[in-house]
Design a protein around this motif. Structure first.
Motif: not given
Length: 232
Positions: A26-33, A54-57
């Protein structure tokens, strides 16, 4: 021991907790990249440095979502200061953070070679899915204990009086966002000194932390950090 660097890492640790808690989406998009750049300014508005996440994985481990972040910090001259990977897992709205992974591996290796032993513990920040104005949030803290050659040093940061003050629009170089304003008191204890500060944090759904300001106990601005660019 490089205590200024340790203090810098702790400050980013607190920021990391601030946008990575509660619901895993909800408060942070956990999408790789997905990537986020924050610029840190001093009390005079001059750039002190930038931090990039950066969301690496993102992976599933049973019913838990586990995310790995790559964090890089550059000083005001644009030179690399440190970088590290850290992770947290979320299950049933409860987040567990790998505290030790927040510390740069280069720094940990240097401390180990010096014969230093380090223990990191704390209480995770809780950020519920549904925030509302006037809502009181649980306290949190992080404690770093270090020992070397019979010399012990402990640094702790206690976050208390956490409250949702209001909703308002906030504009940064990254855009204009509808945010919740969260306030809290912070008490940092290190080397026999107690430092009391206050913090204001603006959170936007789907983005996370948009802006953060730190103040002395008397209300004087210490520093400001804000989102300067992002992609997801």
């Amino acid at each position: 021991m490089k205590t200024p660097l340790l203090a810098t890492v702790l400050s980013f640790m607190i920021c990391s907790f601030s946008f990575a808690q509660g619901s895993c989406s909800k408060f942070y998009p956990l999408e790789e990249g997905s990537s986020f750049e924050y610029t840190n300014y001093n009390k005079k508005g001059k750039v002190e440095g930038t931090v990039n996440y950066t969301v690496s994985e993102v992976r599933q481990e049973g019913s838990a979502s586990v995310a790995t972040f790559a964090m890089k910090y550059k000083d005001k001259k644009g030179e690399d200061v440190f970088e590290t990977d850290y992770s947290f897992s979320c299950e049933n709205g409860i987040v567990t953070i790998d505290y030790e992974s927040l510390f740069p591996s280069q720094m940990m290796q240097q401390y180990t070679e010096m014969g230093l032993e380090m223990d990191i513990s704390g209480t995770d920040i809780q950020l519920p899915n549904d925030l509302s104005v006037g809502q009181q949030l649980p306290d949190a803290n992080v404690v770093v204990s270090m020992s070397m050659g019979g010399i012990n040093m402990t640094t702790s940061v206690d976050q208390t009086n956490r409250k949702v003050e209001k909703k308002e629009k906030v504009t940064t170089p990254a855009g204009t966002f509808e945010c919740y304003l969260l306030t809290e008191d912070q008490l940092t204890k290190t080397m026999g000194a107690n430092i009391e500060t206050k913090s204001q944090l603006w959170l936007a759904e789907g983005i996370g932390m948009v802006k953060q300001e730190s103040y002395k106990k008397n209300g004087t601005l210490i520093s400001r950090m804000e989102l300067t660019q992002y992609s997801k």
